[in-house]
Design a protein around this motif. Structure first.
Motif, PDB file in Angstrom:
ATOM      1  N   ASP A   1       2.482   8.366   9.846  1.00 35.57           N
ATOM      2  CA  ASP A   1       2.123   9.719   8.583  1.00 35.57           C
ATOM      3  C   ASP A   1       3.274  10.670   8.161  1.00 35.57           C
ATOM      4  OD1 ASP A   1       0.262   8.902   7.987  1.00 35.57           O
ATOM      5  OD2 ASP A   1      -1.706  10.110   9.758  1.00 35.57           O
TER       6      ASP A   1
ATOM      7  N   ARG B   1       9.790   8.762   8.063  1.00 33.15           N
ATOM      8  CA  ARG B   1      10.331   8.409   6.846  1.00 33.15           C
ATOM      9  C   ARG B   1      11.913   7.039   7.098  1.00 33.15           C
ATOM     10  NH1 ARG B   1      10.908  11.189   1.277  1.00 33.15           N
ATOM     11  NH2 ARG B   1      12.080  10.050   0.277  1.00 33.15           N
TER      12      ARG B   1
ATOM     13  N   TRP C   1      10.821   3.716   3.556  1.00 30.60           N
ATOM     14  CA  TRP C   1       9.860   3.180   4.153  1.00 30.60           C
ATOM     15  C   TRP C   1       8.755   4.562   4.891  1.00 30.60           C
ATOM     16  CZ3 TRP C   1      11.055   0.826   9.163  1.00 30.60           C
ATOM     17  CH2 TRP C   1       9.815  -0.151   9.882  1.00 30.60           C
ATOM     18  N   GLU C   2       7.689   5.031   4.356  1.00 35.47           N
ATOM     19  CA  GLU C   2       6.741   5.528   5.107  1.00 35.47           C
ATOM     20  C   GLU C   2       6.367   4.782   6.775  1.00 35.47           C
ATOM     21  OE1 GLU C   2       5.955   8.605   4.740  1.00 35.47           O
ATOM     22  OE2 GLU C   2       6.980   8.846   2.305  1.00 35.47           O
ATOM     23  N   VAL C   3       7.557   4.956   8.130  1.00 34.18           N
ATOM     24  CA  VAL C   3       6.466   4.036   8.999  1.00 34.18           C
ATOM     25  C   VAL C   3       5.373   5.732   9.024  1.00 34.18           C
ATOM     26  CG1 VAL C   3       7.012   3.501  11.084  1.00 34.18           C
ATOM     27  CG2 VAL C   3       8.617   3.724   9.292  1.00 34.18           C
TER      28      VAL C   3
ATOM     29  N   ASP D   1       0.695  -0.866   0.257  1.00 34.66           N
ATOM     30  CA  ASP D   1       0.342   0.153  -0.191  1.00 34.66           C
ATOM     31  C   ASP D   1       0.911   1.097  -0.116  1.00 34.66           C
ATOM     32  OD1 ASP D   1      -2.270  -1.155  -0.074  1.00 34.66           O
ATOM     33  OD2 ASP D   1      -2.541  -1.667   2.247  1.00 34.66           O
ATOM     34  N   LYS D   2       1.724   1.122  -1.012  1.00 35.72           N
ATOM     35  CA  LYS D   2       2.968   2.641  -0.862  1.00 35.72           C
ATOM     36  C   LYS D   2       3.668   2.525   0.632  1.00 35.72           C
ATOM     37  CE  LYS D   2       0.437   4.111  -4.644  1.00 35.72           C
ATOM     38  NZ  LYS D   2      -0.109   4.992  -5.329  1.00 35.72           N
ATOM     39  N   ARG D   3       3.799   2.015   1.054  1.00 36.24           N
ATOM     40  CA  ARG D   3       4.917   2.527   2.922  1.00 36.24           C
ATOM     41  C   ARG D   3       5.676   1.445   2.339  1.00 36.24           C
ATOM     42  NH1 ARG D   3       2.067   6.107   6.097  1.00 36.24           N
ATOM     43  NH2 ARG D   3       0.482   4.736   7.016  1.00 36.24           N
ATOM     44  N   ILE D   4       6.163   0.876   1.142  1.00 34.34           N
ATOM     45  CA  ILE D   4       7.863   0.692   1.475  1.00 34.34           C
ATOM     46  C   ILE D   4       7.908   0.522  -0.174  1.00 34.34           C
ATOM     47  CG2 ILE D   4       8.943  -1.108   1.503  1.00 34.34           C
ATOM     48  CD1 ILE D   4       8.076  -2.367   3.194  1.00 34.34           C
ATOM     49  N   SER D   5       9.131   0.998  -0.110  1.00 38.31           N
ATOM     50  CA  SER D   5       9.107   1.219  -2.252  1.00 38.31           C
ATOM     51  C   SER D   5      10.672   0.908  -2.352  1.00 38.31           C
ATOM     52  CB  SER D   5       8.665   3.147  -2.462  1.00 38.31           C
ATOM     53  OG  SER D   5       7.899   3.413  -2.618  1.00 38.31           O
TER      54      SER D   5
END
Length: 163
Positions: free
Chosen positions: A124, A127, A120-122, A95-99
């Motif tokens: 809101d 990052r 990685w978006e941890v 879900d676009k949390r990790i790229s």
């Protein structure tokens, strides 16, 4: 779904150092024209996942006027034309949390910069980025991507907190 982008900038009086035929060092102005042609395209590579972003750029820098004895801020000889190519790939996961990402810059004077990484978006606000730099090639001038910058080769970790 591709986006074609063209950008250009002209600096009519960019400063350079000049030392021709043993004369004292002086600052001279030369016109510099930079152009970028880019294509960015979202592409579905892995079924069931979000689209991968694929980017490609061609970058040209032209320096006008007499370049005999002309050097840049690092003391490197100035070329009339500099050509570079970049590629960029980004595949989002979970879900676009990790790229998963890859960036590559290639200079036609045999210099390159390769940078694979994970973003990685941890939540809101947090990052995390882990990436690896690999610079190399035969080009030795300090103002270009090449093996003289091998001191920045290696893994890097970045923590970002946004308010």
């Amino acid at each position: 779904g591709a986006v074609l982008r063209a950008e250009t900038t002209v600096t009519p009086d960019a400063p350079f150092q000049s030392n021709t035929a043993g004369t004292p060092l002086k600052i001279v102005d030369r016109g510099v024209w930079k152009t970028v042609l880019a294509v960015d395209r979202p592409t579905y590579i892995i079924p069931g996942l979000d689209s991968m972003t694929i980017g490609f750029q061609f970058i040209e820098t032209y320096t006008g006027g007499n370049k005999a004895g002309l050097t840049d801020a690092t003391g490197a000889k100035v070329d009339s034309n500099v050509h570079q190519f970049t590629v960029f790939f980004q595949q989002p996961l979970l879900d676009k949390r990790i790229s998963l990402e890859f960036f590559g810059l290639f200079d036609t004077d045999d210099g390159h910069w390769l940078q694979p990484g994970v973003h990685w978006e941890v939540g809101d606000h947090v990052r995390l980025d882990l990436f690896y730099n690999k610079l190399g090639g035969a080009e030795k001038r300090g103002s270009r991507f090449a093996s003289n910058l091998n001191f920045v080769n290696g893994p890097f970790f970045r923590f970002t907190y946004g308010f």
